[in-house]
Write an enzyme that holds these catalytic residues in place. Structure first.
Site, PDB file in Angstrom:
ATOM      1  CB  CYS A  51      -0.919   2.393   4.565  1.00 45.20           C
ATOM      2  SG  CYS A  51      -2.229   1.677   3.175  1.00 45.20           S
ATOM      3  CG  ASP A  52       3.453   1.283   4.396  1.00 46.08           C
ATOM      4  OD1 ASP A  52       2.923   1.745   5.565  1.00 46.08           O
ATOM      5  OD2 ASP A  52       2.927   0.397   4.194  1.00 46.08           O
ATOM      6  CB  CYS A  94      -1.092  -0.228   0.727  1.00 44.18           C
ATOM      7  SG  CYS A  94      -1.609   1.819   1.078  1.00 44.18           S
TER       8      CYS A  94
END
Ligand code: NDP
Length: 318
Positions: A139-140, A136
Site C-alpha cells: 500500500c505505502d 503494508c
C-alpha cells in the site's frame, strides 16, 4: 428483546463489508451493516490509496471509505454504529448481539470483520503512524521510493515486503529478532541474496526516531551483543503478522490454525449455511482492498442465492 429482523446483516465496514452492502442493497435485500469499533476499517489509517483500480490520481483512504458508505446507503443499506459482541448461529434465524445489549435477528449474515495488523507496542509507532510507519508495503511502499526503509519481522510477509521494497528503495534494513527467519526457504534465500537488503539478526527495535513531522531513523538493540545501533530510514514497515478479528466466532465457525475463518474454496460459504465470510477475515494471503471488495461482492451474491432458495423452500411447503 428482539427488536429487528433482517434478511442480510453485514458485520464490518471495510471495503468487503461496504461492497457486500452495495450488492445486497441493489438486490433489494435492505441490508443492515454494523460498523464495528473502527468504522471504515484499516483503510481509514492510510493516507493515499493508489492501487485501487478506478482512481488514476489515487484516493485518500478515509475519503474512499466515506464514498463506499455513501454508495451503500444510496441503495438502501442501513448503517448502524455498533459492535457485534456475540452471535447465535445454532438457531435459525440467526441472532446477533450488538453492544452487548441489542438482539438483532438475521436470515443471513455476511462477516467482514477484517484483520488487525500487529504492532510492536512502541509509543513512537503511534506517533508516526501514517508519517513513516506502515503495516503494508504494497500500500505505502511507493511513497518511499528512492529512500532507505526498514522492515521488522521474519516471516513470509516480512520477506515479501522486504523484497518488494528493495525494488523501490536503495536499501532495506530487515530487523529479525532471532538468529533465524520463519519465512519459507525460498523467500529467505531471496532476501539473503538481495544485495539491497541488510539483515539485522538478533535485533529488536527499541524506538522509532523522527523529527516533528516524520520518521528519520530507528534505534535497534542487539540481544546477543547488547549493543545499540541507530539506522537512518524514512519508512518503518511492520510485518509481524495480522490477527483476524474472529474472537466472537470461536467454537462456532470453522477456523484455520491462525484463526482465519475457513470458507469453501471459490465461495464465501462458512461451515454454517447462511453465514458468509468476506475480506481479510478469511484471507491470510492477499489482504488487499480490491480483493476484499471482490469477496464482498461474492458474499452478497452467495447470501442472495441462499435467501432465494430458502424462500422457494418456504413457498413449496405452503
Ligand atoms: P508469521 O506469523 O508467519 O510471522 C511473523 C514474524 O514476525 C515471525 O518471524 C516473528 O518472529 C515476527 N515477530 C512477531 N512478533 C514480533 C515482535 N514483537 N518483534 C519482532 N518480530 C516479531 O506472519 P506472516 O504475516 O509473515 O505470515 C502469516 C501467514 O501468511 C503465514 O502462514 C505465511 O506463510 C503466509 N504468507 C504467505 C505468503 C506467500 O506465500 N506469498 C506471503 C505472506 C504471508 P519469530 O519468528 O521470532 O516468532
Amino acid at each position: 428483546m428482539k427488536i429487528e429482523s433482517n434478511k442480510v446483516v453485514i458485520i464490518g465496514s471495510g471495503p468487503a463489508g461496504y461492497t457486500a452492502a452495495i450488492y445486497a442493497a441493489r438486490a433489494g435485500l435492505k441490508p443492515i451493516l454494523y460498523t464495528g469499533g473502527q468504522p471504515g476499517g484499516q483503510l481509514t489509517t492510510t493516507n493515499d490509496v493508489e492501487n485501487f483500480p478506478g482512481y488514476p490520481d489515487g484516493v485518500n483512504g478515509p475519503q474512499m471509505m466515506m464514498d463506499l458508505q455513501k454508495q451503500a446507503e444510496r441503495f438502501g443499506t442501513k448503517i448502524n454504529y455498533g459492535m457485534v459482541t456475540a452471535v447465535d448461529f445454532n438457531n435459525y434465524p440467526f441472532t446477533l448481539k450488538v453492544d452487548e445489549k441489542l438482539d438483532v435477528v438475521a436470515e443471513s449474515v455476511i462477516i467482514a470483520t477484517g484483520a488487525t495488523a500487529k504492532y510492536l507496542g512502541l509509543p513512537s509507532e503511534e506517533k508516526y503512524a501514517n508519517r513513516g510507519v506502515s503495516a503494508c508495503a504494497v500500500c505505502d511502499g511507493f511513497f518511499y521510493r528512492g529512500k532507505e526503509v526498514a522492515v521488522v519481522g521474519a516471516g513470509d510477509s516480512a520477506a515479501e515486503e522486504a523484497s518488494y521494497l528493495a525494488n523501490l528503495c536503495p536499501k532495506v534494513h530487515l530487523i529479525v529478532r532471532r538468529d533465524q527467519m520463519r519465512a519459507s526457504k525460498i523467500m529467505q534465500e531471496r532476501v539473503i541474496n538481495n544485495p539491497k537488503i541488510q539483515i539485522h539478526w538478533n535485533s529488536e527495535t527499541e524506538e522509532i526516531l523522527g523529527d516533528e513531522n516524520e520518521v528519520t531513523g530507528a534505534r535497534l538493540f542487539n540481544t546477543i551483543t547488547k549493543e545499540k545501533e541507530t539506522i537512518s530510514i524514512s519508512g518503518f514497515f511492520l510485518a509481524i503478522g495480522h490477527k483476524p478479528n474472529t474472537e466472537i466466532f470461536k467454537g462456532i465457525l470453522e477456523m484455520d490454525e491462525a484463526e482465519y475463518l475457513v470458507v469453501k474454496p471459490g465461495t464465501t460459504k462458512t461451515n454454517i449455511e447462511g453465514v458468509y465470510a468476506v475480506g481479510d477475515v478469511a484471507d491470510r494471503v492477499y489482504r488487499q482492498a480490491i480483493t476484499a471488495a471482490g469477496t464482498g461482492c461474492m458474499g452478497a451474491l452467495d447470501a442472495e442465492k441462499f435467501l432465494v432458495a430458502k424462500e422457494a423452500e418456504h413457498v413449496s411447503l405452503l
